[in-house]
Design a protein around this motif. Structure first.
Motif, mmCIF file in Angstrom:
data_model
loop_
_atom_site.group_PDB
_atom_site.id
_atom_site.type_symbol
_atom_site.label_atom_id
_atom_site.label_comp_id
_atom_site.label_asym_id
_atom_site.label_seq_id
_atom_site.Cartn_x
_atom_site.Cartn_y
_atom_site.Cartn_z
ATOM 1 N N GLU A 55 0.818 -1.215 0.000
ATOM 2 C CA GLU A 55 0.000 0.000 0.000
ATOM 3 C C GLU A 55 0.851 1.264 0.000
ATOM 4 N N ASN A 56 2.018 1.208 0.648
ATOM 5 C CA ASN A 56 2.898 2.374 0.712
ATOM 6 C C ASN A 56 3.990 2.345 -0.350
ATOM 7 N N GLY A 57 3.848 1.460 -1.336
ATOM 8 C CA GLY A 57 4.825 1.371 -2.417
ATOM 9 C C GLY A 57 6.055 0.555 -2.094
ATOM 10 N N VAL A 58 6.102 -0.051 -0.918
ATOM 11 C CA VAL A 58 7.289 -0.787 -0.470
ATOM 12 C C VAL A 58 7.221 -2.243 -0.918
ATOM 13 N N PHE A 59 8.374 -2.794 -1.297
ATOM 14 C CA PHE A 59 8.489 -4.231 -1.528
ATOM 15 C C PHE A 59 9.797 -4.713 -0.929
ATOM 16 N N ILE A 60 9.863 -6.007 -0.640
ATOM 17 C CA ILE A 60 11.055 -6.614 -0.051
ATOM 18 C C ILE A 60 11.500 -7.784 -0.911
ATOM 19 N N LEU A 61 12.781 -7.824 -1.226
ATOM 20 C CA LEU A 61 13.386 -8.953 -1.930
ATOM 21 C C LEU A 61 14.312 -9.690 -0.976
ATOM 22 N N LYS A 62 14.259 -11.018 -1.011
ATOM 23 C CA LYS A 62 15.065 -11.833 -0.114
ATOM 24 C C LYS A 62 16.185 -12.573 -0.829
ATOM 25 N N ASN A 63 16.115 -12.639 -2.156
ATOM 26 C CA ASN A 63 17.062 -13.457 -2.917
ATOM 27 C C ASN A 63 17.782 -12.587 -3.940
ATOM 28 N N THR A 64 18.656 -11.711 -3.459
ATOM 29 C CA THR A 64 19.306 -10.740 -4.346
ATOM 30 C C THR A 64 20.733 -11.111 -4.724
ATOM 31 N N ILE A 65 21.280 -12.164 -4.136
ATOM 32 C CA ILE A 65 22.677 -12.514 -4.407
ATOM 33 C C ILE A 65 22.874 -12.886 -5.875
ATOM 34 N N ARG A 66 21.923 -13.648 -6.449
ATOM 35 C CA ARG A 66 22.046 -14.091 -7.841
ATOM 36 C C ARG A 66 21.344 -13.150 -8.818
ATOM 37 N N LEU A 67 20.876 -12.021 -8.342
ATOM 38 C CA LEU A 67 20.126 -11.094 -9.186
ATOM 39 C C LEU A 67 21.021 -10.467 -10.254
ATOM 40 N N ASP A 68 20.583 -10.560 -11.516
ATOM 41 C CA ASP A 68 21.263 -9.889 -12.625
ATOM 42 C C ASP A 68 20.556 -8.599 -13.012
ATOM 43 N N SER A 69 19.231 -8.615 -12.912
ATOM 44 C CA SER A 69 18.448 -7.438 -13.272
ATOM 45 C C SER A 69 17.110 -7.490 -12.554
ATOM 46 N N LEU A 70 16.472 -6.336 -12.477
ATOM 47 C CA LEU A 70 15.168 -6.227 -11.828
ATOM 48 C C LEU A 70 14.186 -5.611 -12.814
ATOM 49 N N GLN A 71 13.012 -6.212 -12.923
ATOM 50 C CA GLN A 71 11.960 -5.695 -13.790
ATOM 51 C C GLN A 71 10.807 -5.196 -12.931
ATOM 52 N N VAL A 72 10.390 -3.960 -13.175
ATOM 53 C CA VAL A 72 9.281 -3.361 -12.438
ATOM 54 C C VAL A 72 8.226 -2.921 -13.441
ATOM 55 N N SER A 73 6.984 -3.295 -13.197
ATOM 56 C CA SER A 73 5.921 -2.940 -14.133
ATOM 57 C C SER A 73 4.656 -2.576 -13.385
ATOM 58 N N ASN A 74 3.872 -1.728 -14.003
ATOM 59 C CA ASN A 74 2.573 -1.347 -13.475
ATOM 60 C C ASN A 74 1.733 -0.871 -14.650
ATOM 61 N N ILE A 75 0.449 -1.131 -14.616
ATOM 62 C CA ILE A 75 -0.422 -0.753 -15.724
ATOM 63 C C ILE A 75 -0.458 0.763 -15.857
ATOM 64 N N GLY A 76 -0.250 1.249 -17.087
ATOM 65 C CA GLY A 76 -0.191 2.681 -17.339
ATOM 66 C C GLY A 76 1.217 3.238 -17.331
ATOM 67 N N TYR A 77 2.205 2.366 -17.061
ATOM 68 C CA TYR A 77 3.613 2.755 -17.044
ATOM 69 C C TYR A 77 4.403 1.763 -17.903
ATOM 70 N N ASP A 78 5.456 2.245 -18.538
ATOM 71 C CA ASP A 78 6.324 1.338 -19.278
ATOM 72 C C ASP A 78 7.133 0.485 -18.306
ATOM 73 N N ASP A 79 7.434 -0.744 -18.730
ATOM 74 C CA ASP A 79 8.282 -1.602 -17.908
ATOM 75 C C ASP A 79 9.665 -0.973 -17.747
ATOM 76 N N LEU A 80 10.255 -1.188 -16.596
ATOM 77 C CA LEU A 80 11.616 -0.725 -16.345
ATOM 78 C C LEU A 80 12.503 -1.923 -16.044
ATOM 79 N N ILE A 81 13.626 -2.015 -16.737
ATOM 80 C CA ILE A 81 14.629 -3.036 -16.466
ATOM 81 C C ILE A 81 15.823 -2.351 -15.814
ATOM 82 N N ILE A 82 16.139 -2.737 -14.589
ATOM 83 C CA ILE A 82 17.227 -2.138 -13.819
ATOM 84 C C ILE A 82 18.379 -3.129 -13.754
ATOM 85 N N SER A 83 19.565 -2.709 -14.161
ATOM 86 C CA SER A 83 20.733 -3.585 -14.093
ATOM 87 C C SER A 83 21.135 -3.803 -12.638
#
Length: 295
Positions: A55-83
């Protein structure tokens, strides 16, 4: 495509050796939190973790060691790929809305038409979805004229726990002479809260002009966590009324673990035949009672 920027406030803490990273996603113009944004952590071509913003826009990730990129999407916004490096280096990002092409407003004086399967006989059948699962139904366009989608209808059989349902419309993609959901059509986010009292017909009115494509359309219903409610069950939190059919109309996908849609009836028929060397019982093949109103 506009370069999207997200505002992300980073807090890191480790619990029993597992590093958790908490971030916040806000809209650029208003600084408002973007609830129910879809977050996917990728390692190569594999999704290793997924979640939604709260509700406050917060999210938590627990498995970031093997993360290569992050994808964030929401309807009405373009997808974002973060290195991975940007994910580590940047504490603050802003999300800007997509620029939508202006469409001609389509006003029709024709009578409304029910299209789809909302009036099919239920026969006591049901199909359930849970958290981060997507149920899709293909609706053919046999009208052969210029029509607009005015509303989406579906029938609920039972709700085991309060949830938020996200209702979407997808265009149709053809792969090897088969139909699959392709790209989202609606620009507005349609969220429906359901609880234990919700049963029977649910109508979602479109507050935008969406043309009914000549090749048909997919109605997709996604299960989201109901804010403030602890999850007591993992699957089938919401059950939908369905009807018996062998047709390949019902598709399924999990948001946070798969990027591919499963043609459920086609898969079930083949899997049962391969496993037991006989035809699958008809009672196991169903499609949810979902339809649209067009004119």
């Amino acid at each position: 495509m506009l370069r999207l920027i997200f505002l992300v406030t980073l807090f890191s803490f480790c619990i029993i050796g597992n590093c958790q990273i908490q971030k916040k996603v806000l809209e650029f113009d208003s600084n408002k939190p973007l609830e129910f944004s879809t977050i996917l952590a990728w390692s190569g071509s594999k999704i290793i973790e997924g979640t939604y913003t709260g509700e406050n826009g917060v999210f938590i990730l627990k498995n970031t060691i093997r993360l290569d990129s992050l994808q964030v999407s929401n309807i009405g916004y373009d997808d974002l790929i973060i290195s991975k490096q940007d994910f580590i280096d940047n504490d603050i990002f802003y999300l800007k809305r997509s620029v939508q092409n202006l469409q001609e407003i389509f006003i029709s004086t024709k009578p409304a038409i029910d299209v789809g399967y909302i009036d099919e006989r239920n026969n006591g059948r049901k199909i359930g979805i849970g958290l981060s699962s997507n149920m899709g139904v293909y609706i053919e366009n046999s009208q052969e004229e210029h029509l607009a989608i005015r509303s989406i209808n579906f029938k609920i059989q039972k709700v085991s726990q309060p949830m938020i349902l996200r209702v979407k419309l997808y265009s149709v993609d053809t792969l090897q002479n088969r139909i699959y959901p392709d790209k989202i059509l609606n620009n507005h986010d349609y969220l429906v809260k359901v609880d234990e009292q919700s049963k029977g017909l649910i109508t979602v009115v479109m507050n935008e002009d969406l043309e009914f494509p000549y090749e048909g359309v997919f109605v997709i219903i996604e299960g989201l966590k109901f804010a403030g409610e602890p999850i007591r069950y993992k699957e089938s939190l919401v059950e939908f009324q369905a009807f018996k059919t062998r047709e390949n109309l019902y598709f399924y996908k999990t948001t946070h673990s798969s990027k591919y849609w499963l043609d459920y009836n086609r898969w079930a028929i083949k899997d049962y035949k391969d496993s037991f060397n006989r035809e699958i019982p008809e009672k196991w093949l169903s499609v949810p009672l979902i339809g649209i109103i067009v004119n």
